[in-house]
Design an enzyme around this catalytic site. Structure first.
Site, PDB file in Angstrom:
ATOM      1  N   ASP A  49       0.826  -1.218   0.000  1.00  0.00           N
ATOM      2  CA  ASP A  49       0.000   0.000   0.000  1.00  0.00           C
ATOM      3  C   ASP A  49       0.859   1.267   0.000  1.00  0.00           C
ATOM      4  O   ASP A  49       0.408   2.333   0.408  1.00  0.00           O
ATOM      5  CB  ASP A  49      -0.975  -0.006   1.186  1.00  0.00           C
ATOM      6  CG  ASP A  49      -0.241  -0.090   2.508  1.00  0.00           C
ATOM      7  OD1 ASP A  49       0.998  -0.288   2.499  1.00  0.00           O
ATOM      8  OD2 ASP A  49      -0.896   0.044   3.555  1.00  0.00           O
ATOM      9  N   HIS A  67      21.365   2.883 -20.088  1.00  0.00           N
ATOM     10  CA  HIS A  67      20.455   3.243 -18.996  1.00  0.00           C
ATOM     11  C   HIS A  67      20.825   2.511 -17.698  1.00  0.00           C
ATOM     12  O   HIS A  67      19.962   2.028 -16.976  1.00  0.00           O
ATOM     13  CB  HIS A  67      18.999   2.960 -19.380  1.00  0.00           C
ATOM     14  CG  HIS A  67      18.469   3.920 -20.391  1.00  0.00           C
ATOM     15  ND1 HIS A  67      17.306   3.722 -21.102  1.00  0.00           N
ATOM     16  CD2 HIS A  67      18.958   5.106 -20.840  1.00  0.00           C
ATOM     17  CE1 HIS A  67      17.109   4.736 -21.926  1.00  0.00           C
ATOM     18  NE2 HIS A  67      18.098   5.587 -21.791  1.00  0.00           N
ATOM     19  N   ASP A  89      25.329  10.651 -15.424  1.00  0.00           N
ATOM     20  CA  ASP A  89      24.228  11.296 -16.152  1.00  0.00           C
ATOM     21  C   ASP A  89      23.168  11.600 -15.103  1.00  0.00           C
ATOM     22  O   ASP A  89      22.477  10.690 -14.626  1.00  0.00           O
ATOM     23  CB  ASP A  89      23.708  10.340 -17.235  1.00  0.00           C
ATOM     24  CG  ASP A  89      22.608  10.950 -18.088  1.00  0.00           C
ATOM     25  OD1 ASP A  89      22.046  11.992 -17.702  1.00  0.00           O
ATOM     26  OD2 ASP A  89      22.301  10.365 -19.142  1.00  0.00           O
ATOM     27  N   ASP A 140      19.355  17.824 -17.589  1.00  0.00           N
ATOM     28  CA  ASP A 140      19.789  16.479 -18.007  1.00  0.00           C
ATOM     29  C   ASP A 140      21.232  16.612 -18.492  1.00  0.00           C
ATOM     30  O   ASP A 140      21.461  17.074 -19.608  1.00  0.00           O
ATOM     31  CB  ASP A 140      18.848  15.994 -19.124  1.00  0.00           C
ATOM     32  CG  ASP A 140      19.211  14.612 -19.637  1.00  0.00           C
ATOM     33  OD1 ASP A 140      20.108  13.972 -19.071  1.00  0.00           O
ATOM     34  OD2 ASP A 140      18.572  14.175 -20.626  1.00  0.00           O
ATOM     35  N   HIS A 188      22.960   5.734 -30.173  1.00  0.00           N
ATOM     36  CA  HIS A 188      21.765   6.520 -29.835  1.00  0.00           C
ATOM     37  C   HIS A 188      21.752   7.854 -30.577  1.00  0.00           C
ATOM     38  O   HIS A 188      22.732   8.210 -31.242  1.00  0.00           O
ATOM     39  CB  HIS A 188      21.633   6.711 -28.319  1.00  0.00           C
ATOM     40  CG  HIS A 188      22.786   7.423 -27.655  1.00  0.00           C
ATOM     41  ND1 HIS A 188      22.979   8.769 -27.744  1.00  0.00           N
ATOM     42  CD2 HIS A 188      23.806   6.957 -26.878  1.00  0.00           C
ATOM     43  CE1 HIS A 188      24.043   9.121 -27.042  1.00  0.00           C
ATOM     44  NE2 HIS A 188      24.577   8.034 -26.515  1.00  0.00           N
ATOM     45  N   HIS A 246      17.510  15.372 -27.454  1.00  0.00           N
ATOM     46  CA  HIS A 246      16.039  15.370 -27.377  1.00  0.00           C
ATOM     47  C   HIS A 246      15.593  16.709 -26.804  1.00  0.00           C
ATOM     48  O   HIS A 246      16.377  17.414 -26.166  1.00  0.00           O
ATOM     49  CB  HIS A 246      15.566  14.200 -26.494  1.00  0.00           C
ATOM     50  CG  HIS A 246      16.271  14.130 -25.162  1.00  0.00           C
ATOM     51  ND1 HIS A 246      15.895  14.894 -24.083  1.00  0.00           N
ATOM     52  CD2 HIS A 246      17.350  13.416 -24.747  1.00  0.00           C
ATOM     53  CE1 HIS A 246      16.694  14.629 -23.062  1.00  0.00           C
ATOM     54  NE2 HIS A 246      17.606  13.746 -23.441  1.00  0.00           N
ATOM     55  N   HIS A 300      12.548  13.844 -21.503  1.00  0.00           N
ATOM     56  CA  HIS A 300      12.420  13.665 -22.949  1.00  0.00           C
ATOM     57  C   HIS A 300      11.144  14.422 -23.305  1.00  0.00           C
ATOM     58  O   HIS A 300      10.051  13.873 -23.292  1.00  0.00           O
ATOM     59  CB  HIS A 300      12.325  12.190 -23.326  1.00  0.00           C
ATOM     60  CG  HIS A 300      13.610  11.451 -23.056  1.00  0.00           C
ATOM     61  ND1 HIS A 300      13.741  10.103 -23.189  1.00  0.00           N
ATOM     62  CD2 HIS A 300      14.827  11.886 -22.664  1.00  0.00           C
ATOM     63  CE1 HIS A 300      14.997   9.739 -22.889  1.00  0.00           C
ATOM     64  NE2 HIS A 300      15.651  10.808 -22.564  1.00  0.00           N
ATOM     65  N   GLU A 341      24.129  15.370 -26.765  1.00  0.00           N
ATOM     66  CA  GLU A 341      24.746  14.331 -25.946  1.00  0.00           C
ATOM     67  C   GLU A 341      25.367  13.177 -26.735  1.00  0.00           C
ATOM     68  O   GLU A 341      24.968  12.022 -26.608  1.00  0.00           O
ATOM     69  CB  GLU A 341      23.718  13.771 -24.961  1.00  0.00           C
ATOM     70  CG  GLU A 341      22.368  13.392 -25.557  1.00  0.00           C
ATOM     71  CD  GLU A 341      21.450  12.780 -24.489  1.00  0.00           C
ATOM     72  OE1 GLU A 341      21.874  11.832 -23.815  1.00  0.00           O
ATOM     73  OE2 GLU A 341      20.311  13.255 -24.370  1.00  0.00           O
ATOM     74  N   TYR A 356      30.842   4.148 -26.997  1.00  0.00           N
ATOM     75  CA  TYR A 356      30.722   3.026 -26.062  1.00  0.00           C
ATOM     76  C   TYR A 356      31.412   1.831 -26.706  1.00  0.00           C
ATOM     77  O   TYR A 356      30.883   1.252 -27.661  1.00  0.00           O
ATOM     78  CB  TYR A 356      29.238   2.734 -25.784  1.00  0.00           C
ATOM     79  CG  TYR A 356      28.461   4.010 -25.478  1.00  0.00           C
ATOM     80  CD1 TYR A 356      28.394   4.498 -24.174  1.00  0.00           C
ATOM     81  CD2 TYR A 356      27.858   4.743 -26.496  1.00  0.00           C
ATOM     82  CE1 TYR A 356      27.730   5.694 -23.891  1.00  0.00           C
ATOM     83  CE2 TYR A 356      27.192   5.929 -26.227  1.00  0.00           C
ATOM     84  CZ  TYR A 356      27.128   6.406 -24.931  1.00  0.00           C
ATOM     85  OH  TYR A 356      26.480   7.587 -24.662  1.00  0.00           O
ATOM     86  N   ARG A 361      30.114   9.753 -22.486  1.00  0.00           N
ATOM     87  CA  ARG A 361      29.065  10.622 -23.038  1.00  0.00           C
ATOM     88  C   ARG A 361      29.274  12.008 -22.432  1.00  0.00           C
ATOM     89  O   ARG A 361      29.682  12.115 -21.259  1.00  0.00           O
ATOM     90  CB  ARG A 361      27.661  10.085 -22.697  1.00  0.00           C
ATOM     91  CG  ARG A 361      26.533  10.937 -23.243  1.00  0.00           C
ATOM     92  CD  ARG A 361      25.171  10.234 -23.228  1.00  0.00           C
ATOM     93  NE  ARG A 361      24.693   9.852 -21.919  1.00  0.00           N
ATOM     94  CZ  ARG A 361      24.694   8.613 -21.447  1.00  0.00           C
ATOM     95  NH1 ARG A 361      25.156   7.620 -22.171  1.00  0.00           N
ATOM     96  NH2 ARG A 361      24.237   8.351 -20.231  1.00  0.00           N
ATOM     97  N   GLU A 374      26.975  15.505 -22.160  1.00  0.00           N
ATOM     98  CA  GLU A 374      25.604  15.985 -22.438  1.00  0.00           C
ATOM     99  C   GLU A 374      25.385  17.355 -21.818  1.00  0.00           C
ATOM    100  O   GLU A 374      25.601  17.541 -20.623  1.00  0.00           O
ATOM    101  CB  GLU A 374      24.586  14.998 -21.844  1.00  0.00           C
ATOM    102  CG  GLU A 374      23.147  15.470 -21.978  1.00  0.00           C
ATOM    103  CD  GLU A 374      22.135  14.432 -21.509  1.00  0.00           C
ATOM    104  OE1 GLU A 374      22.471  13.622 -20.626  1.00  0.00           O
ATOM    105  OE2 GLU A 374      20.998  14.455 -22.029  1.00  0.00           O
TER     106      GLU A 374
HETATM  107  N1  GLY Z   1      19.195  10.913 -18.973  1.00  0.00           N
HETATM  108  C1  GLY Z   1      18.475  10.443 -20.086  1.00  0.00           C
HETATM  109  C2  GLY Z   1      18.991  10.987 -21.327  1.00  0.00           C
HETATM  110  O1  GLY Z   1      20.099  11.458 -21.371  1.00  0.00           O
HETATM  111  O2  GLY Z   1      18.305  11.051 -22.307  1.00  0.00           O
HETATM  112 MN    MN Z   2      19.377  13.300 -22.356  1.00  0.00          MN
HETATM  113 MN    MN Z   3      21.056  12.295 -19.690  1.00  0.00          MN
END
Ligand code: GLY
Ligand code: MN
Ligand code: MN
Length: 439
Positions: free
Chosen positions: A36, A241, A258, A270, A349, A353, A360, A383, A387, A411, A413
């Site tokens: 709950d 992720h 990240d 982000d 990727h 975004h 996102h 970003e 890899y 990465r 970003e």
């Molecule tokens: N943290 C998710 C992305 O970079 O899109």
């Molecule tokens: Mn991002």
């Molecule tokens: Mn990110």
């Protein structure tokens, strides 16, 4: 500008775009975590954008076909002493009338009996199906009754549309208030990254760094993390992720973080940074880092009004591919490798975004065949990454990867505001030069 005026102006813009259609926008509901216990409440961003009201279960109606003073209706949980003792304050019907610029308010349990009357006279209904099962059931019932009754005359809505294209086009272009808030989210998050890098040393656990970052978010008055923080040492950075955040930080590895905060009014940052855990890049790490940084700088420089996100992506990809050819991880011409996607085992990727109330964020990237051109006021992430691992096969004809490159994930970003001139990097307080990443 008073905060309430911002929401009022948004509603005016939304109402003007609805034509003769009536929009029904529900709030989020609580979601069970286990038994709950519930997840912390997270308001539906569409509902929040138009109302600034942070309670669950409410439903907002926007009725341009009604006269002034009857166009913005809110159904809310009523005041209820026992429920408030357990679960906290509710504004109730009078509260939202007094404080949220509502034209008319009703208790939630009157929704099913009143909704039909409010919708009569509208040309269509704007409601997003598939997201709010309880409200959806009632809306579809009423809509079906309207269809049955239409043959007997009267003005009933005969179409059911999604409000998303209208609302998300508004949300895609940030106003000056939103930009201020996004700068604040980026400021806090950038400084959290700086703090994390300062604290990191071999032998720590990823989770300790996560704690440092998330404590800083809360200390600075943010609501918390915008998304599950990724604190990924060494090979873990190759899992895009990765969120377990429970490995030892090894001497000689890189750490990819990240993480971004979400403010009280849900504006997000982000940001990703990658740096050596012991303060010194080795040769391979440095070579790959320089390529990613060059790709990111080139992509950010391409964020200009009239360009589009596909061009920004292509710019990053070309720079990555050039660099990878130079160090021998790819072979062939840049154009051929890009056209055939022969870099995707190393960069799989997209380069960014939209960013806003959702991490996102909403808003189209393409309209039909055409990429949406960038405009001042839009905010996107940039970003790129690399890899290097065995997860994906090396494409035929491309060089096998020497062991010394493997397990490196990088990465970088940033959050970038489109302006009339060169882009404004909102997350610029998080450093990223090779020298800054070393100690
Ligand atoms: N943290 C998710 C992305 O970079 O899109
Ligand atoms: Mn991002
Ligand atoms: Mn990110």
């Amino acid at each position: 500008m008073k905060n309430s005026q911002i929401y009022c102006e948004r509603r005016e813009r939304f109402l003007a775009k609805l034509g003769g259609g009536a929009a029904i926008i529900p709030a989020s509901i609580f979601v069970t975590h286990h038994a709950d216990c519930e997840y912390p409440f997270r308001q539906n961003s569409d509902f929040w954008y138009l109302t600034g009201f942070d309670e669950p279960d409410a439903v907002a109606l926007f009725l341009p076909h009604r006269q002034k003073g009857e166009r913005y209706i809110l159904f809310v949980r009523p005041k209820e002493a026992v429920a408030e003792i357990w679960n906290g304050f509710r504004w109730g019907v009078q509260g939202v009338l007094d404080h949220f610029g509502v034209d008319v308010a009703h208790p939630l349990d009157e929704f099913s009996e009143r909704i039909s009357e409010y919708l009569i006279g509208a040309e269509s209904i704007f409601f997003r199906i598939g997201k709010h099962p309880k409200v959806e059931k009632l809306v579809l019932q009423i809509f079906s009754q309207f269809l049955d009754r239409s043959s007997r005359g009267g003005k009933f809505p005969m179409q059911l549309n999604s409000p998303c294209s209208i609302l998300h086009e508004l949300r895609l272009r940030k106003d000056s208030w939103e930009i201020l808030r996004m700068k604040e989210a980026a400021r806090i998050s950038s400084l959290a990254h700086e703090l994390a890098r300062e604290k990191t040393c071999p032998g720590m656990n990823e989770r300790e760094i996560q704690a440092t970052i998330e404590k800083f978010f809360l200390d600075q008055g943010a609501r918390g993390s915008a998304y599950g923080s990724i604190v990924a040492g060494g090979q873990n950075a190759c899992t895009l992720h990765y969120t377990s955040n429970n490995s030892l930080l090894e001497d000689g590895d890189l750490l990819l973080i990240d993480a971004g905060c979400s403010l009280d009014d849900y504006y997000n940052a982000d940001i990703t940074r990658t740096f050596p855990i012991n303060g010194k890049f080795n040769g391979e790490q440095r070579a790959l880092y320089e390529i990613v940084l060059a790709a990111q700088n080139a992509a950010i420089a391409s964020v200009l009004p009239g360009r589009n996100t596909e061009q920004v992506h292509l710019c990053a990809v070309k720079t990555l591919v050039e660099g990878l050819i130079e160090i021998g991880l790819l072979k062939g011409s840049v154009d051929y490798l890009v056209e055939k996607g022969l870099y995707r085992h190393l960069y799989m990727h997209r380069t960014g975004h939209w960013l806003g109330l959702d991490v996102h964020d909403v808003g189209a990237y393409r309209l039909g065949e055409y990429p949406v051109p960038l405009e001042p006021g839009m905010v996107l992430t940039v970003e790129p990454g690399l890899y290097v691992n065995d997860f994906l096969p090396v494409p035929e004809g491309q060089p096998e990867i020497d062991e010394r490159w493997k397990g490196i994930g990088i990465r970088i970003e940033d959050d970038v505001l489109v302006t009339n001139e060169t882009a404004n990097v909102l997350s610029c307080n998080a450093l990223k030069s090779v020298d800054d990443m070393e100690k």
